[in-house]
Design an enzyme around this catalytic site. Structure first.
Site, PDB file in Angstrom:
ATOM      1  N   GLU A  36      27.792 -24.850 -24.987  1.00 47.10           N
ATOM      2  CA  GLU A  36      28.961 -24.246 -24.354  1.00 47.10           C
ATOM      3  C   GLU A  36      30.203 -25.052 -24.702  1.00 47.10           C
ATOM      4  OE1 GLU A  36      27.690 -21.735 -20.707  1.00 47.10           O
ATOM      5  OE2 GLU A  36      27.983 -23.771 -20.023  1.00 47.10           O
ATOM      6  N   HIS A  43      26.028 -29.066 -16.914  1.00 44.07           N
ATOM      7  CA  HIS A  43      27.084 -28.093 -17.193  1.00 44.07           C
ATOM      8  C   HIS A  43      28.420 -28.832 -17.346  1.00 44.07           C
ATOM      9  CE1 HIS A  43      29.920 -24.812 -16.769  1.00 44.07           C
ATOM     10  NE2 HIS A  43      28.931 -24.020 -17.136  1.00 44.07           N
ATOM     11  N   GLY A  67      28.867 -16.668 -17.747  1.00 44.76           N
ATOM     12  CA  GLY A  67      29.506 -16.947 -16.468  1.00 44.76           C
ATOM     13  C   GLY A  67      30.106 -15.670 -15.903  1.00 44.76           C
ATOM     14  N   ASN A  90      25.055 -17.607 -15.026  1.00 38.43           N
ATOM     15  CA  ASN A  90      25.415 -18.723 -14.150  1.00 38.43           C
ATOM     16  C   ASN A  90      26.502 -18.216 -13.208  1.00 38.43           C
ATOM     17  OD1 ASN A  90      26.323 -21.052 -12.953  1.00 38.43           O
ATOM     18  ND2 ASN A  90      27.071 -22.014 -14.847  1.00 38.43           N
ATOM     19  N   TRP A  91      26.134 -18.044 -11.956  1.00 43.49           N
ATOM     20  CA  TRP A  91      27.081 -17.466 -10.988  1.00 43.49           C
ATOM     21  C   TRP A  91      28.154 -18.456 -10.559  1.00 43.49           C
ATOM     22  CZ3 TRP A  91      23.763 -14.192  -6.968  1.00 43.49           C
ATOM     23  CH2 TRP A  91      23.072 -13.191  -7.676  1.00 43.49           C
ATOM     24  N   LYS A  92      27.967 -19.725 -10.874  1.00 43.82           N
ATOM     25  CA  LYS A  92      28.898 -20.776 -10.439  1.00 43.82           C
ATOM     26  C   LYS A  92      29.127 -20.660  -8.924  1.00 43.82           C
ATOM     27  CE  LYS A  92      30.637 -20.967 -15.101  1.00 43.82           C
ATOM     28  NZ  LYS A  92      31.740 -21.218 -16.018  1.00 43.82           N
ATOM     29  N   GLY A 121      35.344 -19.552 -19.664  1.00 41.64           N
ATOM     30  CA  GLY A 121      36.276 -18.923 -18.721  1.00 41.64           C
ATOM     31  C   GLY A 121      37.664 -18.690 -19.281  1.00 41.64           C
ATOM     32  N   GLU A 169      31.245 -28.226 -16.250  1.00 40.84           N
ATOM     33  CA  GLU A 169      32.006 -28.368 -14.999  1.00 40.84           C
ATOM     34  C   GLU A 169      31.465 -29.532 -14.173  1.00 40.84           C
ATOM     35  OE1 GLU A 169      31.616 -24.245 -13.913  1.00 40.84           O
ATOM     36  OE2 GLU A 169      32.892 -23.751 -15.611  1.00 40.84           O
ATOM     37  N   SER A 172      32.598 -17.352 -22.513  1.00 36.88           N
ATOM     38  CA  SER A 172      33.214 -16.021 -22.629  1.00 36.88           C
ATOM     39  C   SER A 172      32.333 -14.992 -23.349  1.00 36.88           C
ATOM     40  CB  SER A 172      34.588 -16.120 -23.290  1.00 36.88           C
ATOM     41  OG  SER A 172      35.451 -16.936 -22.511  1.00 36.88           O
TER      42      SER A 172
HETATM   43  P1  13P Z   1      32.169 -17.846 -18.919  1.00 41.45           P
HETATM   44  O1  13P Z   1      31.167 -16.854 -19.460  1.00 41.45           O
HETATM   45  O2  13P Z   1      32.848 -17.367 -17.679  1.00 41.45           O
HETATM   46  O3  13P Z   1      33.107 -18.299 -19.987  1.00 41.45           O
HETATM   47  O4  13P Z   1      31.336 -19.133 -18.454  1.00 41.45           O
HETATM   48  C1  13P Z   1      30.423 -19.696 -19.320  1.00 41.45           C
HETATM   49  C2  13P Z   1      29.652 -20.728 -18.604  1.00 41.45           C
HETATM   50  O5  13P Z   1      30.168 -21.794 -18.281  1.00 41.45           O
HETATM   51  C3  13P Z   1      28.258 -20.441 -18.254  1.00 41.45           C
HETATM   52  O6  13P Z   1      27.597 -21.559 -17.797  1.00 41.45           O
END
Ligand code: 13P
Length: 252
Positions: free
Chosen positions: A168, A96, A235, A9-11, A174, A98, A214
């Site tokens: 998640e 997600h 991420g 997931n590149w966000k 993150g 977020e 993570s």
């Molecule tokens: P990270 O791997 O940066 O913790 O993010 C996880 C995530 O939210 C993937 O959708």
């Protein structure tokens, strides 16, 4: 046997030009390494067309990180499913954390999108997970249970093959803090039990459940070794070949 499914997931990272260059490099590396799991990357909307072009001929699936809950109309700034499908994108990440926390997406709203995606014959990665506060208050199971039961409300059994669930834990996203493989596996087993209750044991057994939070080169193998962990939603570590390839080759 559930086939491992690893996604990036590149966000809100990667311009179209950077994304295309990176995706082409990734496709080459994946081929050379003989990666045999199901691979997906989810760029930001505007980066999708360039990435679709860059990975053509590879086995990398390009997905969207979100979509609107309507098919078309006066929804300024939004993206409809058929716009994604027109680009060849048939997978979407929904719910997600977020989106839930920054944009106020509720289980009910996410469910509308899940149903629309399924009606549009798209595959869905439905994200669930508790906050640290909820975990510490002993609410892990009730939070996961309502995210799944409400998120998959009115989904038909035969549609479940298009659903992947990503667990998640919000406190692990993150932050560099990963759930232990044991804690993650226990949450995944619980998710599977909820799906079994809603549908049946066949559907629960075949359901792919990704872990996210993570995930990186040093913890992927131990996580993936757990019985109920069938993949990863990555991420930060999905944003370079150097970091993502070791996750994709966890079994090599
Ligand atoms: P990270 O791997 O940066 O913790 O993010 C996880 C995530 O939210 C993937 O959708």
């Amino acid at each position: 046997m559930r086939r491992p499914y690893i996604a990036g997931n590149w966000k809100m990272n990667m311009t179209p030009s950077k994304g295309a260059a990176f995706a082409a490099e990734l496709a080459k590396a994946v081929k050379e390494a003989g990666v045999d799991c199901k691979i997906m990357i989810a760029p930001p909307f505007v980066t999708i067309p360039a990435v679709v072009e860059a990975v053509k001929g590879s086995n990398i699936i390009v997905a969207a990180q979100n979509m609107n809950d309507h098919t078309s109309g006066a929804y300024t700034g939004e993206v409809a499913p058929d716009m994604l499908k027109d680009l060849g994108v048939t997978t979407v990440i929904l719910g997600h954390s977020e989106r839930r926390s920054y944009y106020g997406e509720s289980n009910e709203f996410i469910n509308k999108k899940v149903k629309l995606a399924l009606a549009e014959k798209m595959e869905v990665v439905l994200c669930v997970g508790e906050t640290l506060e909820e975990r510490e208050a002993g609410k892990l199971e009730s939070v996961l249970s309502s995210q799944i039961v409400d998120g998959l409300k009115d989904v038909a059994a035969e549609e479940m093959k298009a659903i992947t669930i990503a667990y998640e834990p919000v406190w692990a996203i993150g932050t560099g803090k990963t759930a232990t493989p044991e804690d993650a596996d226990a949450a995944h087993a619980f998710i599977r039990s909820v799906v079994k209750k809603m549908f049946n044991s066949d559907i629960a057994e075949n359901l792919i459940i990704q872990y996210g939070g993570s995930v990186n080169a040093s913890n992927a193998k131990a996580l993936m070794a757990k019985e109920n962990i069938d993949g990863a939603l990555v991420g930060g570590a999905s944003l370079s070949v150097e970091k993502f390839l070791p996750v994709l080759t966890f079994n090599k």
